[in-house]
Design a protein around this motif. Sequence first.
Motif, PDB file in Angstrom:
ATOM      1  N   ASN A  19     128.360  70.793  45.344  1.00 21.45           N
ATOM      2  CA  ASN A  19     127.399  70.308  46.335  1.00 21.45           C
ATOM      3  C   ASN A  19     126.140  71.154  46.226  1.00 21.45           C
ATOM      4  OD1 ASN A  19     129.092  68.365  47.437  1.00 21.45           O
ATOM      5  ND2 ASN A  19     130.072  69.859  48.758  1.00 21.45           N
ATOM      6  N   VAL A  21     121.961  71.540  47.335  1.00 24.42           N
ATOM      7  CA  VAL A  21     120.916  71.147  48.264  1.00 24.42           C
ATOM      8  C   VAL A  21     119.590  71.690  47.729  1.00 24.42           C
ATOM      9  CG1 VAL A  21     121.270  73.169  49.752  1.00 24.42           C
ATOM     10  CG2 VAL A  21     120.205  71.144  50.691  1.00 24.42           C
ATOM     11  N   GLU A  34     123.643  76.010  45.650  1.00 24.72           N
ATOM     12  CA  GLU A  34     124.993  75.475  45.726  1.00 24.72           C
ATOM     13  C   GLU A  34     125.523  75.782  47.123  1.00 24.72           C
ATOM     14  OE1 GLU A  34     129.402  76.178  43.793  1.00 24.72           O
ATOM     15  OE2 GLU A  34     127.664  77.101  42.834  1.00 24.72           O
ATOM     16  N   ILE A  35     126.091  74.784  47.777  1.00 19.37           N
ATOM     17  CA  ILE A  35     126.692  74.992  49.096  1.00 19.37           C
ATOM     18  C   ILE A  35     128.101  75.519  48.878  1.00 19.37           C
ATOM     19  CG2 ILE A  35     127.418  73.918  51.256  1.00 19.37           C
ATOM     20  CD1 ILE A  35     125.279  71.749  50.744  1.00 19.37           C
ATOM     21  N   ASP A  37     129.961  77.003  51.508  1.00 23.73           N
ATOM     22  CA  ASP A  37     130.760  76.776  52.710  1.00 23.73           C
ATOM     23  C   ASP A  37     129.857  76.251  53.812  1.00 23.73           C
ATOM     24  OD1 ASP A  37     132.979  76.707  54.366  1.00 23.73           O
ATOM     25  OD2 ASP A  37     133.211  78.873  54.507  1.00 23.73           O
ATOM     26  N   GLU A  38     130.489  75.589  54.774  1.00 25.18           N
ATOM     27  CA  GLU A  38     129.795  75.052  55.935  1.00 25.18           C
ATOM     28  C   GLU A  38     130.558  75.492  57.166  1.00 25.18           C
ATOM     29  OE1 GLU A  38     129.335  70.777  55.507  1.00 25.18           O
ATOM     30  OE2 GLU A  38     129.310  71.015  53.343  1.00 25.18           O
ATOM     31  N   TYR A  46     125.901  75.793  60.211  1.00 25.98           N
ATOM     32  CA  TYR A  46     125.395  76.763  59.256  1.00 25.98           C
ATOM     33  C   TYR A  46     125.901  76.450  57.853  1.00 25.98           C
ATOM     34  CZ  TYR A  46     124.883  79.308  63.648  1.00 25.98           C
ATOM     35  OH  TYR A  46     124.566  79.659  64.928  1.00 25.98           O
ATOM     36  N   LEU A  47     125.125  76.894  56.848  1.00 28.04           N
ATOM     37  CA  LEU A  47     125.507  76.747  55.449  1.00 28.04           C
ATOM     38  C   LEU A  47     125.462  78.116  54.768  1.00 28.04           C
ATOM     39  CD1 LEU A  47     123.433  73.615  54.343  1.00 28.04           C
ATOM     40  CD2 LEU A  47     125.837  73.683  55.042  1.00 28.04           C
ATOM     41  N   LEU A  49     124.956  79.549  51.138  1.00 27.36           N
ATOM     42  CA  LEU A  49     124.369  79.036  49.893  1.00 27.36           C
ATOM     43  C   LEU A  49     124.276  80.115  48.833  1.00 27.36           C
ATOM     44  CD1 LEU A  49     121.330  77.279  51.610  1.00 27.36           C
ATOM     45  CD2 LEU A  49     123.483  76.204  50.947  1.00 27.36           C
ATOM     46  N   VAL A  71     121.284  74.850  60.098  1.00 30.28           N
ATOM     47  CA  VAL A  71     120.763  73.483  60.032  1.00 30.28           C
ATOM     48  C   VAL A  71     120.183  73.168  61.402  1.00 30.28           C
ATOM     49  CG1 VAL A  71     121.321  71.067  59.631  1.00 30.28           C
ATOM     50  CG2 VAL A  71     122.519  72.842  58.335  1.00 30.28           C
ATOM     51  N   LEU A  80     116.675  73.260  57.050  1.00 33.38           N
ATOM     52  CA  LEU A  80     117.334  74.552  56.961  1.00 33.38           C
ATOM     53  C   LEU A  80     116.367  75.626  57.431  1.00 33.38           C
ATOM     54  CD1 LEU A  80     119.121  74.154  53.526  1.00 33.38           C
ATOM     55  CD2 LEU A  80     120.098  73.916  55.805  1.00 33.38           C
TER      56      LEU A  80
END
Length: 114
Positions: A19, A21, A34-35, A37-38, A46-47, A49, A71, A80
């Motif tokens: 994933n 963004v 690259e994401i 974790d969320e 939150y992300l 990255l 987010v 973001l």
Amino acid sequence: MTEPIIPADELEAEEMAVNVVSVVDDNGVEHEFEILDELEDGDNYYLALLPSYDDPSELLENDGELIILQVVQEDGKDMLAPILDDDEYDRIAGIFEERLAEYYEIEAIEPDAN
């Protein structure tokens, strides 16, 4: 009835999906991340990255610093933004650190000594 057989190359590609963004900074420069974790925490999202690079040599030059952003809604769009509150950042960083430690070598994030 048997399940359809998925060719190994398609299965591998599905498992390896990343994933990504894109973020445009204040100077109009686009960066890809690259994401990893969320996290949903109450009303906040939150992300975690990691910078993404096309050129492998850039990856080797990168320090691999985890970037944590919130987010937020702006004009009806997801945007973001940095976490401005130090205590909130430290708490969220700690959660991500625990969750990602199983998969990545993560150096402890030191709280600000302000």
